[in-house]
Design a protein around this motif. Structure first.
Motif, mmCIF file in Angstrom:
data_model
loop_
_atom_site.group_PDB
_atom_site.id
_atom_site.type_symbol
_atom_site.label_atom_id
_atom_site.label_comp_id
_atom_site.label_asym_id
_atom_site.label_seq_id
_atom_site.Cartn_x
_atom_site.Cartn_y
_atom_site.Cartn_z
ATOM 1 N N MET A 86 0.842 -1.204 0.000
ATOM 2 C CA MET A 86 0.000 0.000 0.000
ATOM 3 C C MET A 86 0.877 1.254 0.000
ATOM 4 S SD MET A 86 -2.809 0.928 2.919
ATOM 5 C CE MET A 86 -2.773 2.541 3.659
ATOM 6 N N ALA A 87 0.549 2.200 -0.894
ATOM 7 C CA ALA A 87 1.353 3.422 -0.979
ATOM 8 C C ALA A 87 1.188 4.242 0.291
ATOM 9 C CB ALA A 87 0.891 4.236 -2.187
ATOM 10 N N LEU B 192 -4.702 12.314 7.796
ATOM 11 C CA LEU B 192 -6.032 11.685 7.697
ATOM 12 C C LEU B 192 -7.075 12.419 8.531
ATOM 13 C CD1 LEU B 192 -5.270 7.845 7.691
ATOM 14 C CD2 LEU B 192 -5.948 9.302 5.779
ATOM 15 N N TRP C 17 -4.719 6.676 -3.375
ATOM 16 C CA TRP C 17 -5.218 7.930 -2.810
ATOM 17 C C TRP C 17 -5.662 8.850 -3.956
ATOM 18 C CZ3 TRP C 17 -5.388 7.457 2.277
ATOM 19 C CH2 TRP C 17 -4.403 6.727 2.952
ATOM 20 N N SER D 293 -10.828 20.657 10.478
ATOM 21 C CA SER D 293 -10.040 21.855 10.185
ATOM 22 C C SER D 293 -11.001 23.032 10.076
ATOM 23 C CB SER D 293 -9.283 21.669 8.866
ATOM 24 O OG SER D 293 -8.863 22.913 8.361
ATOM 25 N N LEU E 236 0.891 7.492 2.759
ATOM 26 C CA LEU E 236 0.032 8.680 2.695
ATOM 27 C C LEU E 236 0.814 9.792 1.986
ATOM 28 C CD1 LEU E 236 -2.808 9.274 3.873
ATOM 29 C CD2 LEU E 236 -1.657 10.290 5.840
ATOM 30 N N PRO E 237 0.209 10.528 1.066
ATOM 31 C CA PRO E 237 0.953 11.598 0.378
ATOM 32 C C PRO E 237 1.481 12.627 1.380
ATOM 33 C CG PRO E 237 -1.179 11.220 -0.664
ATOM 34 C CD PRO E 237 -1.171 10.415 0.599
ATOM 35 N N VAL F 166 -7.221 15.554 9.290
ATOM 36 C CA VAL F 166 -7.622 16.841 8.680
ATOM 37 C C VAL F 166 -8.256 16.622 7.311
ATOM 38 C CG1 VAL F 166 -6.750 19.038 7.751
ATOM 39 C CG2 VAL F 166 -5.854 18.142 9.912
ATOM 40 N N HIS F 167 -7.566 15.855 6.461
ATOM 41 C CA HIS F 167 -7.964 15.834 5.048
ATOM 42 C C HIS F 167 -8.938 14.720 4.682
ATOM 43 C CE1 HIS F 167 -3.998 17.981 5.145
ATOM 44 N NE2 HIS F 167 -4.796 18.869 4.595
ATOM 45 N N ARG F 168 -9.087 13.722 5.556
ATOM 46 C CA ARG F 168 -10.113 12.713 5.311
ATOM 47 C C ARG F 168 -11.306 12.929 6.242
ATOM 48 N NH1 ARG F 168 -8.868 6.739 7.069
ATOM 49 N NH2 ARG F 168 -9.259 7.796 9.046
ATOM 50 N N ASP F 169 -10.984 13.164 7.515
ATOM 51 C CA ASP F 169 -12.082 13.320 8.493
ATOM 52 C C ASP F 169 -12.531 14.776 8.635
ATOM 53 O OD1 ASP F 169 -11.697 10.625 8.781
ATOM 54 O OD2 ASP F 169 -10.356 10.840 10.501
ATOM 55 N N LEU F 170 -11.852 15.663 7.917
ATOM 56 C CA LEU F 170 -12.243 17.072 7.796
ATOM 57 C C LEU F 170 -12.313 17.814 9.131
ATOM 58 C CD1 LEU F 170 -15.024 16.751 5.030
ATOM 59 C CD2 LEU F 170 -12.547 16.773 4.782
ATOM 60 N N ARG G 196 -18.652 10.567 1.712
ATOM 61 C CA ARG G 196 -18.999 11.729 2.530
ATOM 62 C C ARG G 196 -18.269 12.996 2.009
ATOM 63 N NH1 ARG G 196 -17.566 14.104 7.960
ATOM 64 N NH2 ARG G 196 -15.476 13.361 7.558
ATOM 65 N N ILE H 141 -0.341 15.351 3.903
ATOM 66 C CA ILE H 141 -1.748 14.950 4.036
ATOM 67 C C ILE H 141 -1.900 14.238 5.381
ATOM 68 C CG2 ILE H 141 -3.562 13.394 3.147
ATOM 69 C CD1 ILE H 141 -3.272 15.792 1.361
#
Lengths: 174, 148
Positions: free
Chosen positions: A1-2, A10, B131, A18, A4-5, A12-16, B102, A8
């Motif tokens: 699995m790559a 998680l 990603w 911010s 995380l960029p 902040v940018h996935r679970d928002l 979402r 980034i």
């Protein structure tokens, strides 16, 4: 699995989590913009004309003109005088809000004379016979820099005798 | 003076508007969007310069907007805490081949939009994506799985 960029997170940018994703603030700003549009529809910022009326035993005066305008707009003011008795020397006196920083493009019919009544613009209309109507049309354009709220009272005289005053204001939005 | 104030108000309004409408609108420039941009530009010009046809007026309006743009980008660079507000944050929209519905819904990006953006980067299936990030510019960046 790559991995995380870079830069980034998680949380902040996935679970928002911010301030950038603050939904209430976003909706509040959108609601504010919507409210301004609705207020515009409700004539809060002009230029729908309103009518004011006053009368005495000798005559009546009806003014149809917008009381809220915006810079650059063209609009008409209509003054209808109805004489119940003969007015020998009808004079219409306009408050400072009418001529101040507004282009007066046309006055029809042309008044007999124009003068200043203690700093206020006065149009001498001449004689109006009993049971006759006199309609005066003024076409304006608002100077874009003319922002503010001013007195736009209108007083009708017969000679030196004041018949009545219609209290009005004009508000110019930027 | 008026023209500087009007240009500043219009700048603030447009900046706020661009921040709150979301990046779905920023990323797609379809024919209607181009027409809208032209119409918007014309409306904004009237509000800023009004009946001023002078070169001085143009210099003042453009100068004000250029300085404000510079100010915003300087604040963005100098004060990291302001970045989320001024520039927004990127949003993850795909993790391990699975769209994050979402986040897509929040930015009004459909699965079709996502698939189209992937195809533009020669990616046939979202399953091959580890990603995907919806950037602040409205563009979607894809990072493929190691074995894809």
């Amino acid at each position: 699995m790559a991995d995380l960029p870079d830069r980034i997170d998680l949380r902040v940018h996935r679970d928002l989590h911010s301030p950038a994703f603050n939904r209430p603030a976003r909706y509040a700003i959108l609601a504010l913009i919507g409210a301004v549009v609705v207020l515009g529809l409700l004539n809060v910022f002009g230029q729908r004309p309103s009518t004011s009326r006053a009368e005495s035993a000798k005559a009546s005066l009806e003014i149809t003109a917008p009381s809220r305008v915006r810079g650059g707009l063209l609009y008409q003011a209509r003054f209808t005088i109805e004489a119940y008795e003969q007015l020998d020397h009808a004079v219409l006196q306009l408050g400072p809000g009418w001529p101040e920083s507004q282009q007066m493009n046309t006055i029809e019919p042309s008044p007999v004379a124009e003068t200043s009544h203690d700093g206020k613009l006065a149009f001498t209309l001449g004689t109006i016979a009993a049971r006759q109507k006199y309609v005066l049309y003024l076409q304006f354009q608002v100077n874009p820099t003319n922002v503010g709220h001013r007195n736009a009272d209108v007083t009708l005289y017969d000679g030196n005798a004041r018949l009545f005053t219609i209290a009005r204001t004009i508000t110019v939005f930027p | 003076m008026d023209i500087v104030i009007r240009a500043s108000v219009v700048f603030a309004l447009l900046y706020t508007l661009m921040r709150v409408i979301g990046r779905r609108e920023l990323s797609s420039l379809e024919p209607f969007d181009i027409i809208l941009l032209v119409v918007l530009g014309d409306l904004v010009q009237q509000g800023v310069t009004q009946d001023d046809y002078s070169v001085t007026g143009i210099v003042l309006a453009i100068g004000t907007i250029a300085l404000l743009l510079l100010g915003v980008s300087f604040a963005n660079y100098k004060f990291p805490r302001l970045r989320p507000l001024l520039d927004g944050e990127p949003i993850l929209v795909v993790q391990n081949g699975e769209p994050i519905l979402r986040n897509l819904k929040r930015e009004r990006v459909t699965l079709e939009d996502l698939a189209a953006a992937a195809r533009q980067q020669s990616i046939g299936s979202i399953e091959n994506v580890q990603w995907a990030v919806l950037e602040t510019t409205g563009v979607i960046s894809f990072i493929k799985k190691d074995d894809a």
